[in-house]
Structures are given as structure tokens and as C-alpha cells.
Design a protein around this motif. Structure first.
Motif, short mmCIF file in Angstrom:
data_model
loop_
_atom_site.label_atom_id
_atom_site.label_comp_id
_atom_site.label_asym_id
_atom_site.label_seq_id
_atom_site.Cartn_x
_atom_site.Cartn_y
_atom_site.Cartn_z
N VAL A 170 17.87 19.82 -65.12
CA VAL A 170 17.16 20.02 -63.85
C VAL A 170 16.01 19.03 -63.77
O VAL A 170 15.04 19.12 -64.54
CB VAL A 170 16.63 21.46 -63.72
N GLY A 171 16.07 18.09 -62.86
CA GLY A 171 15.00 17.13 -62.70
C GLY A 171 13.85 17.70 -61.89
O GLY A 171 13.97 18.75 -61.24
N LEU A 172 12.73 17.01 -61.94
CA LEU A 172 11.55 17.47 -61.23
C LEU A 172 11.65 17.15 -59.75
O LEU A 172 12.10 16.07 -59.36
CB LEU A 172 10.30 16.79 -61.80
N ASP A 173 11.24 18.09 -58.92
CA ASP A 173 10.98 17.81 -57.51
C ASP A 173 9.56 18.26 -57.21
O ASP A 173 8.86 18.78 -58.09
CB ASP A 173 12.01 18.49 -56.60
N ALA A 174 9.10 18.06 -55.99
CA ALA A 174 7.71 18.33 -55.68
C ALA A 174 7.34 19.80 -55.85
O ALA A 174 6.24 20.13 -56.30
CB ALA A 174 7.38 17.88 -54.25
N GLY A 175 8.26 20.71 -55.51
CA GLY A 175 7.97 22.13 -55.64
C GLY A 175 7.81 22.55 -57.10
O GLY A 175 6.83 23.21 -57.47
N ILE A 176 8.77 22.18 -57.93
CA ILE A 176 8.68 22.49 -59.35
C ILE A 176 7.44 21.84 -59.94
O ILE A 176 6.69 22.45 -60.71
CB ILE A 176 9.95 22.01 -60.09
N ALA A 177 7.20 20.57 -59.59
CA ALA A 177 6.09 19.82 -60.16
C ALA A 177 4.74 20.45 -59.80
O ALA A 177 3.84 20.52 -60.66
CB ALA A 177 6.14 18.38 -59.68
N GLU A 178 4.57 20.91 -58.57
CA GLU A 178 3.29 21.50 -58.21
C GLU A 178 3.02 22.76 -59.02
O GLU A 178 1.90 22.97 -59.51
CB GLU A 178 3.24 21.83 -56.72
N CYS A 179 4.04 23.59 -59.19
CA CYS A 179 3.86 24.81 -59.99
C CYS A 179 3.49 24.47 -61.43
O CYS A 179 2.54 25.04 -62.00
CB CYS A 179 5.15 25.63 -59.98
#
Length: 356
Positions: A170-179
């Protein structure tokens, strides 16, 4: 996803101070890769969740959604109130009150909880779930899960969560990254604490590369509070006590905030989480302590050390846990009685000087 959601094969336990071993990672991956399409997954973080607990849980939940998990809930024990600084986190739509959480999930995943007691009324899910997985970074973790990914060298539980997502593809996206960024910054004190390593900055760089806005996040999480909280802080800091003698003369500074204080200033309990940062800067004390009343005769106790004292030893002795520099426990009695118990543990928690 294919296969069954049954309990993962038993793997040989890895000593908690060494971090997860290959068998631990393989068991965790197997649990998640072999979920059936209709498996119910319940994610739980600890009571009175902080940024690492919520951020790790919600970031991982968003990653599971990318993997195709459809039946999923996130929750935490106690009142279903998200602290205001974290009310902008992606993934909040996955949160449900503890009273509505799956009673018998196929898989339960726990975040940032060092022991079963931190799961409150949700602790029974460890027995009713088909399998359990624990992600944590507390050295005091009791390894209460069926599979445990516990890395006391990790700066935050979000580090463990990101590593598992990477292993799952699972790569990073903005939603995951912000959390995950909120989780990382809160547990490292905006990269000021001793756990801040080159690896932490590398992870932060990868999170920022998704396009999240660190200035906006920092203002929301660290630099915004109601005026009533400012007045409350002034009052509580005004009653702080400095004691030079405890911890073998290294000093203790402490203060307390009551439910009446909160009511008088019309504030919610979450605002007190930042109070320890204003107390710990006291130059004359290695150990700082804040007692936050949660019920008559009950206190949530936060402990911090500048390095001469291992406050996790104090917290463990008093029924809690944590890290060498930051720990906590639930104290009962008057504020003075709770602090007296802390004083009684401090001398034994002094870290011997390193041999020349």
C-alpha cells in the motif's frame, strides 16, 4: 483478498526490546492478506486517544480500504469525542462509538496501547475476535495480542503502521500521509524529542512528498486553542510546585487540574494534553508531572523526564507504562497522595551514569 480469517499460525515470540522479527511481520501480513471478502475488521486505539493513537489507526484504516477491506470500523473506549485538534483527520468517517463496535469481529487490530487495560470496555474483543494484531512502540508493552508488532525503537506507532502498509504493497497517498504525519509529529514533539532519528526525518519527507501541508497541520494540532484554555493554563501553571529533593536531587515539578477547573473555564479535557509541555521546560527539575482529574478521586497522570530518570519505571510500578522519557498511569486518591507515590518511586528510577 482470499482465504479464511482464522487465527494466524503461532510464531515464536520476539523479545520486545528488539522489535518485531521476521516471523512477527510474516504473521501480520498473513492475517491481512488472507482475510475473506466479508471479514469484519475492528481497529481500536487507546482510551483518551492522542495524535499517534488516532493518526496511526485512521491512516492504517485508509490503507486497509485501499486493500479492499469493506466491513471495517475504527473506535476507542470511553466517550466518542475526538479532540478538536484531530477533528480534521482523514478517515474520521470510519469512527464509531465503542457501544456500536462489532461485538465479534473476525480481526481486531490495536494501536498504541501498551496493555489490555488501555482498551477499556473494548478489551473483551480480544476474546471474541477471530484473531488479534497489536501495533505499538511502547517498551512496556505486554504483548497481549495474538500477533504483536511492537518496536520500542520506533519514534511512534505510526512508524510501525507505515512499515506494515509498505509490506502489504500500500503506497502513501495524501489521506494516509496526513494521518501518519500527525501521529509522527505529536509523538516526537514536532521532531524535538530524543526519538527523532534520521529515519524519522526520512519518513517525514516521504509523507510530505504526497502534498500535505505541514504548516496548516501544525497550526491545527499544536498552535490553536480556545482563549478559555489559555486562561485555564495560566491558573494551573500558577499552582505548580517545584521540589528539588526528589529523584536523588534531580528535582520534580508538578501541578494538577481538576474537573472544576475545566468547568469554570468551559473547557473539554483534551485541552490539558498540551499542559505537560509548559511544565517540562522547568530548568530546575528533571522530572515533570501533570495530574488531570478524570473523576472524583481519579487522575490521568503524565510524566516526563529530561534524561536522568526513567519515568516508565515509575509508571509501571504504579500500574501504567510508557517510555523512558514519557510515561503515564491512572492515579487514585488526592493529588498529593498520588504525587507522594511518585516521589516514592523516583530514586529507584534514576538512570546510573554511563561507565567512562
Amino acid at each position: 483478498m482470499s482465504g479464511s480469517s482464522g487465527t494466524a499460525a503461532v510464531v515464536e515470540a520476539t523479545p520486545v526490546d528488539s522489535g518485531p522479527g521476521a516471523g512477527d511481520w510474516a504473521a501480520a501480513e498473513s492475517l491481512l492478506r488472507n482475510l475473506s471478502p466479508d471479514a469484519r475488521v475492528l481497529l481500536i486505539c487507546h482510551v483518551n486517544p492522542d495524535g499517534d493513537a488516532l493518526g496511526s489507526m485512521l491512516g492504517f484504516a485508509l490503507g486497509l480500504r485501499r486493500l479492499g477491506v469493506r466491513a471495517m470500523q475504527a473506535t476507542f473506549p470511553g466517550p466518542p469525542e475526538v479532540p478538536v485538534p484531530f477533528q480534521g483527520l482523514p478517515g474520521l468517517e470510519l469512527l464509531v462509538p465503542a457501544t456500536e463496535a462489532y461485538p465479534d469481529p473476525d480481526l481486531v487490530i490495536c494501536f498504541d496501547a501498551a496493555s489490555e487495560s488501555r482498551l477499556g470496555e473494548l478489551v473483551d474483543r480480544l476474546d471474541t475476535a477471530g484473531a488479534s494484531l497489536v501495533l505499538d512502540h511502547h517498551a512496556s508493552n505486554t504483548r497481549f495480542g495474538g500477533v504483536n508488532l511492537v518496536d520500542p525503537h520506533a519514534a511512534a506507532t505510526s512508524v510501525v503502521a507505515e512499515q506494515l502498509l509498505t509490506r502489504l504493497g500500500v503506497g502513501l497517498d495524501a489521506g494516509i500521509a496526513e494521518c501518519l504525519y500527525v501521529a509522527l509529529t505529536t509523538d516526537t514533539g514536532s521532531f524535538r524529542f530524543e526519538a527523532t532519528t534520521p529515519a524519522v526525518h526520512h519518513l517525514a519527507a516521504r509523507l510530505l512528498a504526497t502534498g500535505i501541508r505541514p504548516g496548516d497541520i501544525s497550526r491545527r494540532v499544536f498552535d490553536t486553542r480556545p482563549f478559555g484554555a489559555v486562561r485555564l493554563f495560566g491558573e494551573v501553571l500558577g499552582r505548580a510546585r517545584l521540589e528539588p529533593a526528589p529523584a536523588g536531587g534531580r528535582g520534580l515539578v508538578w501541578t494538577w487540574a481538576t474537573l472544576d477547573d475545566l468547568a469554570r473555564h468551559d473547557q473539554r479535557p483534551y485541552v490539558l494534553e498540551a499542559l505537560i509541555d509548559s511544565v517540562r521546560c522547568t530548568a530546575e527539575a528533571d522530572v515533570s508531572c501533570v495530574l488531570k482529574q478524570t473523576a472524583p478521586g481519579e487522575w490521568a497522570v503524565s510524566l516526563r523526564s529530561k534524561g536522568a530518570v526513567d519515568v516508565s519505571r515509575v509508571a509501571l510500578a504504579l500500574g501504567g507504562g510508557g517510555h523512558r522519557f514519557a510515561a503515564g498511569f491512572t492515579g487514585r486518591g488526592t493529588a498529593e497522595e498520588v504525587v507522594d507515590r511518585i516521589r516514592g518511586q523516583l530514586d529507584d528510577a534514576v538512570i546510573p551514569p554511563a561507565a567512562p
